[in-house]
Design a protein around this motif. Structure first.
Motif, PDB file in Angstrom:
ATOM      1  N   LYS A 180       4.024  10.870 -10.996  1.00  0.00           N
ATOM      2  CA  LYS A 180       3.587   9.479 -11.191  1.00  0.00           C
ATOM      3  C   LYS A 180       2.118   9.439 -11.594  1.00  0.00           C
ATOM      4  N   LEU A 181       1.322  10.262 -10.955  1.00  0.00           N
ATOM      5  CA  LEU A 181      -0.111  10.308 -11.243  1.00  0.00           C
ATOM      6  C   LEU A 181      -0.370  10.618 -12.714  1.00  0.00           C
ATOM      7  N   GLU A 182       0.367  11.558 -13.251  1.00  0.00           N
ATOM      8  CA  GLU A 182       0.105  11.914 -14.642  1.00  0.00           C
ATOM      9  C   GLU A 182       0.592  10.850 -15.633  1.00  0.00           C
ATOM     10  N   ARG A 183       1.341   9.876 -15.159  1.00  0.00           N
ATOM     11  CA  ARG A 183       1.775   8.785 -16.035  1.00  0.00           C
ATOM     12  C   ARG A 183       0.739   7.681 -16.146  1.00  0.00           C
ATOM     13  N   TRP A 184      -0.324   7.740 -15.301  1.00  0.00           N
ATOM     14  CA  TRP A 184      -1.348   6.711 -15.418  1.00  0.00           C
ATOM     15  C   TRP A 184      -2.764   7.282 -15.427  1.00  0.00           C
ATOM     16  N   TRP A 185      -2.990   8.462 -14.884  1.00  0.00           N
ATOM     17  CA  TRP A 185      -4.352   8.989 -14.834  1.00  0.00           C
ATOM     18  C   TRP A 185      -4.802   9.320 -16.249  1.00  0.00           C
ATOM     19  N   GLY A 186      -5.922   8.807 -16.622  1.00  0.00           N
ATOM     20  CA  GLY A 186      -6.441   8.985 -17.974  1.00  0.00           C
ATOM     21  C   GLY A 186      -6.163   7.743 -18.797  1.00  0.00           C
ATOM     22  N   PRO A 187      -7.013   7.506 -19.788  1.00  0.00           N
ATOM     23  CA  PRO A 187      -6.798   6.349 -20.663  1.00  0.00           C
ATOM     24  C   PRO A 187      -5.452   6.472 -21.384  1.00  0.00           C
ATOM     25  N   PRO A 192       0.810  -1.220   0.000  1.00  0.00           N
ATOM     26  CA  PRO A 192       0.000   0.000   0.000  1.00  0.00           C
ATOM     27  C   PRO A 192       0.849   1.278   0.000  1.00  0.00           C
ATOM     28  N   ASP A 193       1.980   1.286   0.717  1.00  0.00           N
ATOM     29  CA  ASP A 193       2.845   2.471   0.719  1.00  0.00           C
ATOM     30  C   ASP A 193       3.315   2.827  -0.688  1.00  0.00           C
ATOM     31  N   LYS A 194       3.663   1.813  -1.446  1.00  0.00           N
ATOM     32  CA  LYS A 194       4.149   2.052  -2.803  1.00  0.00           C
ATOM     33  C   LYS A 194       3.001   2.462  -3.734  1.00  0.00           C
ATOM     34  N   VAL A 195       1.856   1.804  -3.598  1.00  0.00           N
ATOM     35  CA  VAL A 195       0.701   2.156  -4.428  1.00  0.00           C
ATOM     36  C   VAL A 195       0.236   3.577  -4.095  1.00  0.00           C
ATOM     37  N   TRP A 196       0.333   3.962  -2.832  1.00  0.00           N
ATOM     38  CA  TRP A 196      -0.053   5.310  -2.400  1.00  0.00           C
ATOM     39  C   TRP A 196       0.676   6.374  -3.222  1.00  0.00           C
ATOM     40  N   GLN A 197       1.916   6.115  -3.570  1.00  0.00           N
ATOM     41  CA  GLN A 197       2.719   7.094  -4.305  1.00  0.00           C
ATOM     42  C   GLN A 197       2.155   7.416  -5.681  1.00  0.00           C
ATOM     43  N   VAL A 198       1.382   6.510  -6.285  1.00  0.00           N
ATOM     44  CA  VAL A 198       0.817   6.823  -7.606  1.00  0.00           C
ATOM     45  C   VAL A 198      -0.302   7.856  -7.487  1.00  0.00           C
ATOM     46  N   TRP A 199      -0.774   8.105  -6.273  1.00  0.00           N
ATOM     47  CA  TRP A 199      -1.749   9.174  -6.011  1.00  0.00           C
ATOM     48  C   TRP A 199      -1.072  10.430  -5.469  1.00  0.00           C
ATOM     49  N   SER A 200      -0.086  10.259  -4.605  1.00  0.00           N
ATOM     50  CA  SER A 200       0.506  11.404  -3.911  1.00  0.00           C
ATOM     51  C   SER A 200       1.550  12.151  -4.737  1.00  0.00           C
ATOM     52  N   ASP A 201       2.175  11.502  -5.682  1.00  0.00           N
ATOM     53  CA  ASP A 201       3.213  12.128  -6.514  1.00  0.00           C
ATOM     54  C   ASP A 201       2.604  12.518  -7.858  1.00  0.00           C
ATOM     55  N   PRO A 202       2.459  13.821  -8.128  1.00  0.00           N
ATOM     56  CA  PRO A 202       1.797  14.228  -9.373  1.00  0.00           C
ATOM     57  C   PRO A 202       2.524  13.767 -10.637  1.00  0.00           C
ATOM     58  N   GLN A 211      -2.307   0.826 -16.528  1.00  0.00           N
ATOM     59  CA  GLN A 211      -0.964   1.393 -16.687  1.00  0.00           C
ATOM     60  C   GLN A 211      -0.169   1.419 -15.380  1.00  0.00           C
ATOM     61  N   VAL A 212      -0.822   1.137 -14.265  1.00  0.00           N
ATOM     62  CA  VAL A 212      -0.170   1.282 -12.952  1.00  0.00           C
ATOM     63  C   VAL A 212       0.888   0.207 -12.718  1.00  0.00           C
ATOM     64  N   ASP A 213       0.658  -1.035 -13.132  1.00  0.00           N
ATOM     65  CA  ASP A 213       1.641  -2.108 -12.899  1.00  0.00           C
ATOM     66  C   ASP A 213       3.008  -1.752 -13.461  1.00  0.00           C
ATOM     67  N   VAL A 250     -10.661   1.907 -16.177  1.00  0.00           N
ATOM     68  CA  VAL A 250     -10.071   0.580 -16.337  1.00  0.00           C
ATOM     69  C   VAL A 250      -8.779   0.671 -17.158  1.00  0.00           C
ATOM     70  N   GLY A 251      -8.806   1.427 -18.250  1.00  0.00           N
ATOM     71  CA  GLY A 251      -7.608   1.602 -19.065  1.00  0.00           C
ATOM     72  C   GLY A 251      -6.493   2.298 -18.312  1.00  0.00           C
ATOM     73  N   ALA A 252      -6.848   3.313 -17.529  1.00  0.00           N
ATOM     74  CA  ALA A 252      -5.857   4.041 -16.738  1.00  0.00           C
ATOM     75  C   ALA A 252      -5.198   3.112 -15.719  1.00  0.00           C
TER      76      ALA A 252
END
Length: 162
Positions: free
Chosen positions: A37-44, A25-35, A154-156, A149-151
């Protein structure tokens, strides 16, 4: 694919999507907290996001736009309601004009994200609450479910880089 369940509940006016990741969870949290990283997966995948603001505190706001295949831009905003690192967050999500100002179109959803480390890795549950059946129908018909779902798909790859 990481998405394990997608469920629309018209009675509750919710769309819930669950995804499993092998990271903590700590590592997954970073895909939300770090913009970044977030912009590399948010959106299709064909509509990548660019975050121009990301004040990641309760009451803080994020502004972003997604760029389509023909260069068109779709602007959005978030207002963070709760931040509970690394367990989850909640935010209001809506469309914005080109300056980032919220549009008054009644299409604001509340997104609640939960990160559960009970399974080997992390189960992420995103529940979107709609203000009305009409808003739910409109956003789902615009491809919201497929987009999330598409976004998430990209998280893995992003988690594997660290």
């Amino acid at each position: 694919m990481t998405v394990v369940e997608s469920h629309k509940d018209p009675q509750a006016l919710t769309l819930t999507i669950k995804a499993e990741f092998t990271a903590t969870p700590d590592k997954v949290w970073q895909v939300w907290s770090d913009p970044r990283k977030l912009e590399r997966w948010w959106g299709p995948p064909t509509w990548p996001a660019t975050f121009t603001a990301h004040d990641f505190v309760p009451g803080g706001r994020a502004q972003y736009y997604m760029t389509g295949p023909e260069g068109e831009k779709a602007h959005g905003w978030w207002e963070f309601v709760t931040i509970d690192a690394p367990n989850g967050l909640a935010f209001d999500d809506g469309f914005a004009d080109q300056s980032g100002a919220p549009q008054d179109d009644g299409l604001v959803t509340r997104a609640v994200v939960r990160l559960d480390g009970a399974f080997p890795g992390t189960l992420m549950t995103i529940t979107s609450q709609f203000p009305s059946a009409q808003a739910m129908e409109q956003l789902v018909s615009m491809g919201m479910e497929e987009g999330i779902v598409g976004a998430l798909g990209q998280v893995d790859a992003l988690l594997a880089e660290d």
